[in-house]
Design an enzyme around this catalytic site. Structure first.
Site, PDB file in Angstrom:
ATOM      1  N   GLN A  71       0.825  -1.210   0.000  1.00  0.00           N
ATOM      2  CA  GLN A  71       0.000   0.000   0.000  1.00  0.00           C
ATOM      3  C   GLN A  71       0.860   1.260   0.000  1.00  0.00           C
ATOM      4  OE1 GLN A  71      -3.637  -0.674   0.591  1.00  0.00           O
ATOM      5  NE2 GLN A  71      -3.855   1.319  -0.364  1.00  0.00           N
TER       6      GLN A  71
ATOM      7  N   LYS B  75      -2.598  -0.921   6.728  1.00  0.00           N
ATOM      8  CA  LYS B  75      -3.605  -1.958   6.466  1.00  0.00           C
ATOM      9  C   LYS B  75      -3.995  -2.555   7.811  1.00  0.00           C
ATOM     10  CE  LYS B  75      -5.678  -4.000   2.945  1.00  0.00           C
ATOM     11  NZ  LYS B  75      -6.029  -3.489   1.605  1.00  0.00           N
TER      12      LYS B  75
ATOM     13  N   GLY C  83     -12.400  -0.073   3.278  1.00  0.00           N
ATOM     14  CA  GLY C  83     -12.802  -1.474   3.190  1.00  0.00           C
ATOM     15  C   GLY C  83     -11.770  -2.329   2.475  1.00  0.00           C
ATOM     16  N   ASP C  84     -11.983  -3.617   2.514  1.00  0.00           N
ATOM     17  CA  ASP C  84     -11.191  -4.605   1.764  1.00  0.00           C
ATOM     18  C   ASP C  84     -12.034  -5.883   1.801  1.00  0.00           C
ATOM     19  OD1 ASP C  84      -8.391  -5.100   0.496  1.00  0.00           O
ATOM     20  OD2 ASP C  84      -8.587  -6.798   1.843  1.00  0.00           O
TER      21      ASP C  84
END
Ligand code: NDP
Length: 453
Positions: free
Chosen positions: A115, A130, A169-170
């Protein structure tokens, strides 16, 4: 010390493996980036002297915490929650939350590391983070999801904030979960701020955020094809996954005149030789996102389609492929099948869906291949735009945001091409190298400016 005195890649990786025992996904992600960065910094003393890569590969901070919640039968359940804040050299930590039974520290460290480079590539001021939990949302009632999300945020709220760390979100975290977490944050802090992105439109969310990752991955594909004077129109596409990223990637392929042959989930894949049009994609969105039922039921609804239990879709002949489910979902054999069947381009919607051996197959074949940190950056880019809208207390139009997304994806493509052009054995563009080097340079130069901190 001269440049030649510095550790080489293999010595560096021995250290990474020693410091992160058993964290295979994290080690894989660091190796993939380091191979390219080592080559780039070979003659650049400042990055060696300041140990920049070594520092990016050590998260700024990892928070791990207990999450207790009560299920509908009155049982007390205990999960583990995490937030990995990898690097905030160029902006507040930013990155999704994943709720899935497979979540562990290694997976979140790999995602936070990736990321950092992805967010740098967007050109927006966002660092990398994350988080998530080994909580499995499948089969849970809405009330159970709510109680879990509230408990999770009751600890997470101490570590996040609109200028500190902004999760999104993920896998397993969509609009419903973001809503519950935002509600709890607001309740605890008595502050209405842009602490999360992917929010509902009624309470500070941005248009186009939901579609952005999937659409962006297809725009990146289109940009790659255009370098060859080609386009998505008339192309057959194999797509994996059936969640947020996969269904929106499918939608955009259809809008651009392509034919979607497959979607999949953790149980198997669907093959529809007639192609999945918008109605069929809407059926899948409803089945997976609302009914939360089986993807295999598609075959009863749409004649001519077939379900392949326990298999991946990579053996289906296609022109282009978009892996949009999860990490390491394609290995060397899968990549070889795609290439042998004539696939000319791969754009990753998921994070690290192709393992290192699979990536080597694409590079050796010289096909167009975009790594997720570049091609799936559209989601976080629109999250960055959601942060801007929240700070300015404004809402931009759908048209403005679609334009932003398209132009950001084009800029990311061109930035990768700047560092990757002509670097494949066949003279093609090495988008992996381009993404890794471009992502590194911005973060590294910011870190140099701060000195040793
Ligand atoms: P969703 O939860 O909406 O969907 C995930 C999909 O992947 C589901 O179809 C799921 O199947 C499938 N899947 C999960 N685990 C496996 C597995 N082990 N094998 C095969 N299929 C699996 O997640 P998203 O669509 O949001 O995320 C997909 C990928 O995209 C992830 O890698 C994520 O990190 C990445 N990503 C997402 C972004 C976003 O904006 N959402 C941004 C950038 C990257 P099932 O329903 O059976 O579990």
């Amino acid at each position: 010390m001269s440049v030649s005195d510095h550790v080489d890649l293999e010595q560096f990786m021995v250290g990474v493996e020693k410091r992160n025992p058993g964290e295979t996904e994290f080690i894989q992600a660091v190796r993939e980036v380091s191979e390219d960065v080592f080559e780039y910094i070979a003659d650049k003393e400042k990055y060696h002297q300041h140990q920049i890569l070594r520092r990016i590969a050590e998260p700024d901070r990892i928070v791990s915490f207990r999450v207790c919640w009560e299920d509908d039968n009155g049982n007390i359940r205990v999960q583990r929650g995490y937030r990995v804040q990898n690097n905030n050299a160029i902006g507040p930590y930013k990155g999704g939350l994943r709720f899935h039974q497979s979540v562990n520290q290694s997976i979140l460290k790999f995602l936070a590391f990736e990321q950092t480079f992805k967010n740098s590539l967007t050109g927006l001021p966002m660092g990398g983070g994350k988080g998530g939990s080994n909580f499995n949302p499948k089969g849970k009632s809405d009330n159970e999801i709510m109680r879990f999300c509230q408990s999770f945020m009751t600890e997470l709220y101490r570590h996040v904030g609109e200028d500190t760390d902004v999760p999104a979100g993920d896998i397993g975290v969509g609009a419903r979960e973001i809503g519950y977490m935002f509600g709890q944050y607001k309740r605890i802090t008595n502050r209405f701020t842009g602490v999360l992105t992917g929010k509902g439109l009624e309470y500070g969310g941005s248009l186009v955020r939901t579609e952005a990752t999937g659409y962006g991955a297809v725009y990146f594909m289109q940009n790659m094809l255009e370098t060859q004077g080609d386009s998505i129109e008339g192309k057959t596409a194999v797509i994996s996954g059936s969640g947020n990223v996969a269904t929106h990637a499918a939608e955009k392929v259809v809008q651009l005149g392509g034919k979607v042959l497959t979607l999949s989930d953790s149980k198997g894949y669907l093959h529809d030789p007639a192609g999945m049009d918008q109605d069929k994609i809407d059926w899948i969105k409803n089945q997976k996102g609302v009914v939360r039922g089986s993807l295999a039921d598609y075959t009863a609804a749409f004649a001519g389609s077939s379900w392949h239990e326990g298999e991946t879709p990579w053996g289906v002949a296609c022109d282009i492929a978009l892996p949009c489910a999860t990490q390491n979902e394609m290995d060397q054999a899968g990549a070889e099948l795609l290439v042998a069947n004539g696939c000319i381009a791969v754009s990753e919607g998921a994070n690290m869906p192709v393992n290192l051996d699979g990536v080597k197959v694409f590079k050796a074949a010289g096909i167009l291949y975009a790594p997720g940190k570049a091609s799936n950056a559209g989601g976080v880019a629109v999250s960055g735009l959601e942060m801007s809208q929240n700070s300015g207390r404004v809402s931009w139009s759908e048209e403005q945001l679609q334009d932003h997304l398209r132009s950001i994806m084009k800029e990311i493509h061109d930035t990768c091409a700047t560092y990757g052009a002509g670097r494949l054995p066949n003279g093609g563009c090495d988008y992996v190298k381009g993404a890794n080097i471009a992502g590194f340079v911005k973060v590294a130069d910011a870190m140099l400016a701060f000195g040793v901190v």
